[in-house]
Design a protein around this motif. Structure first.
Motif, short mmCIF file in Angstrom:
data_model
loop_
_atom_site.label_atom_id
_atom_site.label_comp_id
_atom_site.label_asym_id
_atom_site.label_seq_id
_atom_site.Cartn_x
_atom_site.Cartn_y
_atom_site.Cartn_z
N THR A 24 -21.99 22.45 -6.46
CA THR A 24 -20.36 22.09 -6.07
C THR A 24 -20.55 20.43 -5.96
OG1 THR A 24 -19.76 24.40 -5.50
CG2 THR A 24 -18.34 22.18 -5.10
N LYS A 25 -21.30 20.12 -4.83
CA LYS A 25 -21.45 18.61 -4.48
C LYS A 25 -21.90 17.83 -5.75
CE LYS A 25 -22.30 19.39 0.32
NZ LYS A 25 -23.14 19.07 1.37
N VAL A 26 -22.87 18.26 -6.28
CA VAL A 26 -23.45 17.43 -7.70
C VAL A 26 -22.40 17.44 -8.70
CG1 VAL A 26 -25.14 17.45 -9.36
CG2 VAL A 26 -25.81 17.96 -7.23
N GLU A 27 -21.39 18.44 -9.00
CA GLU A 27 -20.72 18.46 -9.99
C GLU A 27 -19.42 17.49 -9.63
OE1 GLU A 27 -17.22 21.53 -10.54
OE2 GLU A 27 -18.97 22.31 -11.49
N GLU A 28 -19.20 17.57 -8.33
CA GLU A 28 -18.07 16.45 -7.84
C GLU A 28 -18.51 15.09 -7.97
OE1 GLU A 28 -15.91 15.42 -3.78
OE2 GLU A 28 -16.74 17.39 -3.78
N ILE A 29 -19.86 14.92 -7.50
CA ILE A 29 -20.26 13.53 -7.49
C ILE A 29 -20.21 12.98 -8.92
CG2 ILE A 29 -22.40 12.00 -6.95
CD1 ILE A 29 -22.46 13.77 -4.50
N MET A 30 -20.76 13.80 -9.97
CA MET A 30 -20.90 13.43 -11.32
C MET A 30 -19.61 13.07 -11.83
SD MET A 30 -24.26 13.06 -12.35
CE MET A 30 -24.28 13.55 -13.96
N VAL A 31 -18.58 13.99 -11.48
CA VAL A 31 -17.28 13.82 -12.28
C VAL A 31 -16.85 12.37 -11.66
CG1 VAL A 31 -15.02 14.77 -12.20
CG2 VAL A 31 -16.94 16.12 -12.75
N ASN A 32 -16.98 12.42 -10.38
CA ASN A 32 -16.26 11.22 -9.90
C ASN A 32 -16.82 9.75 -10.16
OD1 ASN A 32 -14.21 12.24 -8.62
ND2 ASN A 32 -15.53 12.87 -6.77
N ALA A 33 -18.30 9.89 -10.53
CA ALA A 33 -19.15 8.95 -11.12
C ALA A 33 -18.39 8.34 -12.40
CB ALA A 33 -20.61 9.19 -11.23
N ALA A 34 -18.22 9.28 -13.44
CA ALA A 34 -17.57 9.15 -14.56
C ALA A 34 -16.18 8.36 -14.39
CB ALA A 34 -17.22 10.39 -15.19
N LEU A 35 -15.54 8.79 -13.40
CA LEU A 35 -14.06 8.34 -13.15
C LEU A 35 -14.30 6.90 -12.53
CD1 LEU A 35 -12.35 11.43 -11.67
CD2 LEU A 35 -12.00 10.43 -13.80
N GLU A 36 -15.21 6.85 -11.66
CA GLU A 36 -15.55 5.15 -11.20
C GLU A 36 -15.93 4.26 -12.24
OE1 GLU A 36 -16.61 2.58 -7.78
OE2 GLU A 36 -15.49 4.54 -8.05
N ALA A 37 -16.50 4.78 -13.13
CA ALA A 37 -17.13 3.77 -14.30
C ALA A 37 -15.81 3.77 -15.22
CB ALA A 37 -18.05 4.41 -14.96
N GLY A 38 -14.56 4.48 -15.09
CA GLY A 38 -13.64 4.26 -16.01
C GLY A 38 -13.44 4.96 -17.15
N ALA A 39 -14.20 6.25 -16.88
CA ALA A 39 -14.25 7.09 -18.12
C ALA A 39 -13.20 8.22 -18.11
CB ALA A 39 -15.71 7.74 -18.28
#
Length: 128
Positions: A24-39
């Motif tokens: 759950t944490k890895v999923e959340e962090i990965m999705v937020n990383a994409a959003l952080e990059a502007g994706a």
């Protein structure tokens, strides 16, 4: 020559076991990383292995982010592939380092889809 995208392969070391082993944490962090990059996130799927480890992918309009973790080693193998010029794969990688509690990252960028100008200027095919 024009390129279609940028692909960063990252080796992330010294990460926190409890984060890398929590799907759950890895999923959340990965999705937020994409959003952080502007994706623009389209879909994502993650799997928890036994006794430990997580693999997953975040599909973005601009391509993808993928990960496999070895929590017992504090290590994550990550790739971030982005097309176009609106999303910076390094922003996603740096976000992952911060949020995995990592000590270090080794990464390299490869330019993908180096096309001769003649090919790059052709109209896109229409999918029916």
């Amino acid at each position: 020559m024009k390129n279609l995208g940028r692909h960063v392969l990252a080796e992330i070391y010294g990460c926190e076991f409890d984060i890398l082993n929590d799907v759950t944490k890895v999923e959340e962090i990965m999705v937020n990383a994409a959003l952080e990059a502007g994706a623009e996130v389209r879909e994502f799927v993650f799997h928890k292995f036994s006794p430990q480890g997580v693999s997953g992918v975040v599909v973005i309009s601009e391509s993808h982010l993928a990960i496999h973790t070895w929590p017992e080693l504090g290590y994550a193998a990550v790739d971030v592939f982005t097309c176009g010029d609106k999303v910076d794969p390094w922003d996603a990688c740096n976000y992952l380092v911060r949020n995995f509690g990592a000590e270090d990252m080794s990464a390299q960028e490869t330019v993908r889809g180096l096309l001769p100008e003649k090919v790059a200027n052709q109209p896109a095919a229409v999918n029916l």
